[in-house]
Design a protein around this motif. Sequence first.
Motif, PDB file in Angstrom:
ATOM      1  N   THR A 212       0.486  -1.471  39.216  1.00 24.25           N
ATOM      2  CA  THR A 212       0.370  -1.100  40.593  1.00 24.25           C
ATOM      3  C   THR A 212       0.192  -2.109  41.696  1.00 24.25           C
ATOM      4  O   THR A 212       0.709  -2.174  42.820  1.00 24.25           O
ATOM      5  CB  THR A 212      -0.830   0.054  40.927  1.00 24.25           C
ATOM      6  N   HIS A 213      -0.409  -3.251  41.316  1.00 22.28           N
ATOM      7  CA  HIS A 213      -0.787  -4.173  42.099  1.00 22.28           C
ATOM      8  C   HIS A 213       0.221  -5.386  41.931  1.00 22.28           C
ATOM      9  O   HIS A 213      -0.156  -6.446  42.305  1.00 22.28           O
ATOM     10  CB  HIS A 213      -2.350  -4.709  42.116  1.00 22.28           C
ATOM     11  N   HIS A 214       1.183  -5.226  41.072  1.00 22.16           N
ATOM     12  CA  HIS A 214       2.237  -6.274  40.793  1.00 22.16           C
ATOM     13  C   HIS A 214       1.737  -7.512  40.267  1.00 22.16           C
ATOM     14  O   HIS A 214       2.202  -8.539  40.417  1.00 22.16           O
ATOM     15  CB  HIS A 214       3.105  -6.549  42.091  1.00 22.16           C
ATOM     16  N   ILE A 215       0.629  -7.257  39.331  1.00 23.75           N
ATOM     17  CA  ILE A 215       0.181  -8.324  38.462  1.00 23.75           C
ATOM     18  C   ILE A 215       0.838  -8.524  37.155  1.00 23.75           C
ATOM     19  O   ILE A 215       0.749  -7.300  36.539  1.00 23.75           O
ATOM     20  CB  ILE A 215      -1.250  -8.345  38.454  1.00 23.75           C
ATOM     21  N   PRO A 216       1.556  -9.551  36.636  1.00 27.09           N
ATOM     22  CA  PRO A 216       2.037  -9.398  35.348  1.00 27.09           C
ATOM     23  C   PRO A 216       0.944  -9.323  34.326  1.00 27.09           C
ATOM     24  O   PRO A 216      -0.069  -9.838  34.228  1.00 27.09           O
ATOM     25  CB  PRO A 216       2.747 -10.836  35.341  1.00 27.09           C
ATOM     26  N   LEU A 217       1.540  -8.669  32.971  1.00 31.20           N
ATOM     27  CA  LEU A 217       0.625  -8.459  31.999  1.00 31.20           C
ATOM     28  C   LEU A 217       0.862  -9.755  31.189  1.00 31.20           C
ATOM     29  O   LEU A 217       2.064  -9.819  30.743  1.00 31.20           O
ATOM     30  CB  LEU A 217       0.917  -7.081  31.292  1.00 31.20           C
ATOM     31  N   ARG A 218      -0.076 -10.268  30.606  1.00 31.28           N
ATOM     32  CA  ARG A 218      -0.246 -11.270  29.761  1.00 31.28           C
ATOM     33  C   ARG A 218      -0.558 -10.801  28.406  1.00 31.28           C
ATOM     34  O   ARG A 218      -1.629 -10.213  28.377  1.00 31.28           O
ATOM     35  CB  ARG A 218      -1.086 -12.562  30.340  1.00 31.28           C
ATOM     36  N   ASP A 219       0.168 -11.245  27.487  1.00 32.84           N
ATOM     37  CA  ASP A 219       0.011 -11.099  26.084  1.00 32.84           C
ATOM     38  C   ASP A 219      -1.588 -11.861  25.643  1.00 32.84           C
ATOM     39  O   ASP A 219      -2.233 -10.935  25.015  1.00 32.84           O
ATOM     40  CB  ASP A 219       1.031 -11.467  24.961  1.00 32.84           C
ATOM     41  N   ASP A 220      -1.620 -12.730  26.174  1.00 32.86           N
ATOM     42  CA  ASP A 220      -2.940 -13.520  25.637  1.00 32.86           C
ATOM     43  C   ASP A 220      -4.202 -12.809  26.365  1.00 32.86           C
ATOM     44  O   ASP A 220      -5.338 -13.098  25.968  1.00 32.86           O
ATOM     45  CB  ASP A 220      -2.811 -15.082  25.887  1.00 32.86           C
ATOM     46  N   TYR A 221      -4.122 -11.838  27.399  1.00 30.60           N
ATOM     47  CA  TYR A 221      -5.082 -11.298  27.878  1.00 30.60           C
ATOM     48  C   TYR A 221      -5.183  -9.704  27.391  1.00 30.60           C
ATOM     49  O   TYR A 221      -6.055  -9.079  28.030  1.00 30.60           O
ATOM     50  CB  TYR A 221      -4.817 -11.243  29.384  1.00 30.60           C
ATOM     51  N   VAL A 222      -4.616  -9.555  26.409  1.00 29.83           N
ATOM     52  CA  VAL A 222      -5.032  -8.195  25.476  1.00 29.83           C
ATOM     53  C   VAL A 222      -5.887  -8.781  24.270  1.00 29.83           C
ATOM     54  O   VAL A 222      -5.047  -9.381  23.480  1.00 29.83           O
ATOM     55  CB  VAL A 222      -3.830  -7.550  25.367  1.00 29.83           C
ATOM     56  N   VAL A 223      -7.223  -8.838  24.278  1.00 31.72           N
ATOM     57  CA  VAL A 223      -8.116  -9.459  23.307  1.00 31.72           C
ATOM     58  C   VAL A 223      -8.516  -8.451  22.243  1.00 31.72           C
ATOM     59  O   VAL A 223      -9.164  -7.379  22.543  1.00 31.72           O
ATOM     60  CB  VAL A 223      -9.030 -10.383  24.036  1.00 31.72           C
ATOM     61  N   GLU A 224      -8.422  -8.589  20.936  1.00 29.75           N
ATOM     62  CA  GLU A 224      -8.799  -7.711  19.799  1.00 29.75           C
ATOM     63  C   GLU A 224     -10.339  -7.852  19.715  1.00 29.75           C
ATOM     64  O   GLU A 224     -10.869  -8.728  20.003  1.00 29.75           O
ATOM     65  CB  GLU A 224      -8.220  -8.143  18.571  1.00 29.75           C
ATOM     66  N   ASP A 225     -11.014  -6.755  19.398  1.00 32.49           N
ATOM     67  CA  ASP A 225     -12.393  -6.648  19.453  1.00 32.49           C
ATOM     68  C   ASP A 225     -13.100  -6.042  18.035  1.00 32.49           C
ATOM     69  O   ASP A 225     -14.027  -6.203  17.922  1.00 32.49           O
ATOM     70  CB  ASP A 225     -12.986  -5.935  20.408  1.00 32.49           C
ATOM     71  N   ARG A 226     -12.035  -5.245  17.352  1.00 29.50           N
ATOM     72  CA  ARG A 226     -12.429  -4.677  15.959  1.00 29.50           C
ATOM     73  C   ARG A 226     -11.800  -5.551  14.768  1.00 29.50           C
ATOM     74  O   ARG A 226     -10.829  -5.985  14.938  1.00 29.50           O
ATOM     75  CB  ARG A 226     -12.088  -3.324  16.023  1.00 29.50           C
ATOM     76  N   ASP A 227     -12.483  -5.297  13.610  1.00 36.44           N
ATOM     77  CA  ASP A 227     -12.024  -5.642  12.388  1.00 36.44           C
ATOM     78  C   ASP A 227     -11.378  -4.548  11.693  1.00 36.44           C
ATOM     79  O   ASP A 227     -10.991  -3.617  12.126  1.00 36.44           O
ATOM     80  CB  ASP A 227     -13.018  -6.428  11.488  1.00 36.44           C
ATOM     81  N   GLU A 228     -10.951  -4.828  10.372  1.00 42.47           N
ATOM     82  CA  GLU A 228     -10.078  -3.727   9.624  1.00 42.47           C
ATOM     83  C   GLU A 228     -10.929  -2.433   9.512  1.00 42.47           C
ATOM     84  O   GLU A 228     -10.403  -1.364   9.114  1.00 42.47           O
ATOM     85  CB  GLU A 228      -9.516  -4.267   8.383  1.00 42.47           C
ATOM     86  N   ASN A 229     -12.360  -2.688   9.604  1.00 42.18           N
ATOM     87  CA  ASN A 229     -13.062  -1.331   9.433  1.00 42.18           C
ATOM     88  C   ASN A 229     -13.421  -0.680  11.042  1.00 42.18           C
ATOM     89  O   ASN A 229     -14.426   0.051  10.813  1.00 42.18           O
ATOM     90  CB  ASN A 229     -14.212  -1.712   8.701  1.00 42.18           C
ATOM     91  N   CYS A 230     -12.969  -1.250  11.788  1.00 37.73           N
ATOM     92  CA  CYS A 230     -13.195  -0.705  13.100  1.00 37.73           C
ATOM     93  C   CYS A 230     -14.495  -0.938  13.633  1.00 37.73           C
ATOM     94  O   CYS A 230     -15.002  -0.365  14.579  1.00 37.73           O
ATOM     95  CB  CYS A 230     -12.842   0.793  13.202  1.00 37.73           C
ATOM     96  N   LEU A 231     -15.201  -1.953  12.952  1.00 37.28           N
ATOM     97  CA  LEU A 231     -16.222  -2.521  13.617  1.00 37.28           C
ATOM     98  C   LEU A 231     -16.050  -3.667  14.380  1.00 37.28           C
ATOM     99  O   LEU A 231     -15.081  -4.297  14.512  1.00 37.28           O
ATOM    100  CB  LEU A 231     -17.193  -2.981  12.440  1.00 37.28           C
ATOM    101  N   PHE A 232     -17.022  -4.050  15.442  1.00 35.55           N
ATOM    102  CA  PHE A 232     -17.019  -4.989  16.207  1.00 35.55           C
ATOM    103  C   PHE A 232     -16.783  -6.484  15.582  1.00 35.55           C
ATOM    104  O   PHE A 232     -17.633  -6.612  14.661  1.00 35.55           O
ATOM    105  CB  PHE A 232     -18.104  -4.921  17.131  1.00 35.55           C
TER     106      PHE A 232
END
Length: 340
Positions: A212-232
Amino acid sequence: MNKNVTMKNIADALGVSTVTVSKALSDKDGVGEPLRRTIKRKADEMGYSYAASKAKGAQDGSKFNIGVIVASNYVDPDSYAFYLKMYHYIVLALKKINYSGIMEIITNEMRDNLILPVVAVDKKVDGIIVLGQFSTAYVQKVKDTGIPLVLLDFYDGELEADSVVTDNVYGAYALTEYCINMGHRKIAFVGSIHATASILDRYLGYYRALLTHHIPLRDDYVVEDRDENCLFRKEIKLPEDLPTAFVCNCDELAYLLMEQLRKKGLRVPEDISVVGFDNYTFIDYFTYRKLTTVAVNVEVMADEAVMLLIHHIEEGAPSNIRKVINGTLLIRDSVKKIDS
């Protein structure tokens, strides 16, 4: 008895809820006597037979217990267990209509091997609330028992089931837009987007605000927070080019991230801004006091889930609807205004 008449028909005729009709016809508390008489009179007029078969302890097999199943990772002892707060409100909602709640924690082994909850195997309950996301296969396994169920805090497009969720998309949109209005353009989202439908929807709200605000999405700005067991994860892998603001998928994560930033000598909001989601008040008081977040209306969500489930129990079929409950943006002190 007119078998074509249902409690919903009576409720619609009188402009009340199905739960109110059920309570009135079964002589439960919570309905005033004038309304109870009106409902019974309308039931008689419409040819609906209620008698004592709907009363507690009658011979219809009703147990007046509701099972609440939740995955073990959502109530991990090392977490702040947001779903325990949700369960609290479920029990209160059930108490209003003289039902009891029985929580059962579903282990990884049970989920992986599609082992049914004890409450479902032993038919100890009249219905089940599935609290927090499970795989489609597991929910289908529970559904195949024939016990009515409702999904709470997630939905599954592959299943015919009622569900109640908060407005994750708009909530995350509002949080991200607030950061943008405060001058931020380098904004990261923290959350494993394939872990749960809620996290994915919150990511979509974040992404929509950027678009909406014409800001490009950066792949490095989508950060994982869970492990394979869905725990932090014990530590979040931060982007090398640090953003000026983090949009976290929940308050618990926001707290963990703020602690990680503090250990690196970074202050919130002086150096980096952080927002959360849930308005989960059982985290560290001083962090909670200043964290900008979205308040999830847990009490309303619990009430709606219980009403949908009781409707399913009484009418014999799910209404197959998804109820979306609005949250509230709470602006506190964790976002710094900067020059864009």
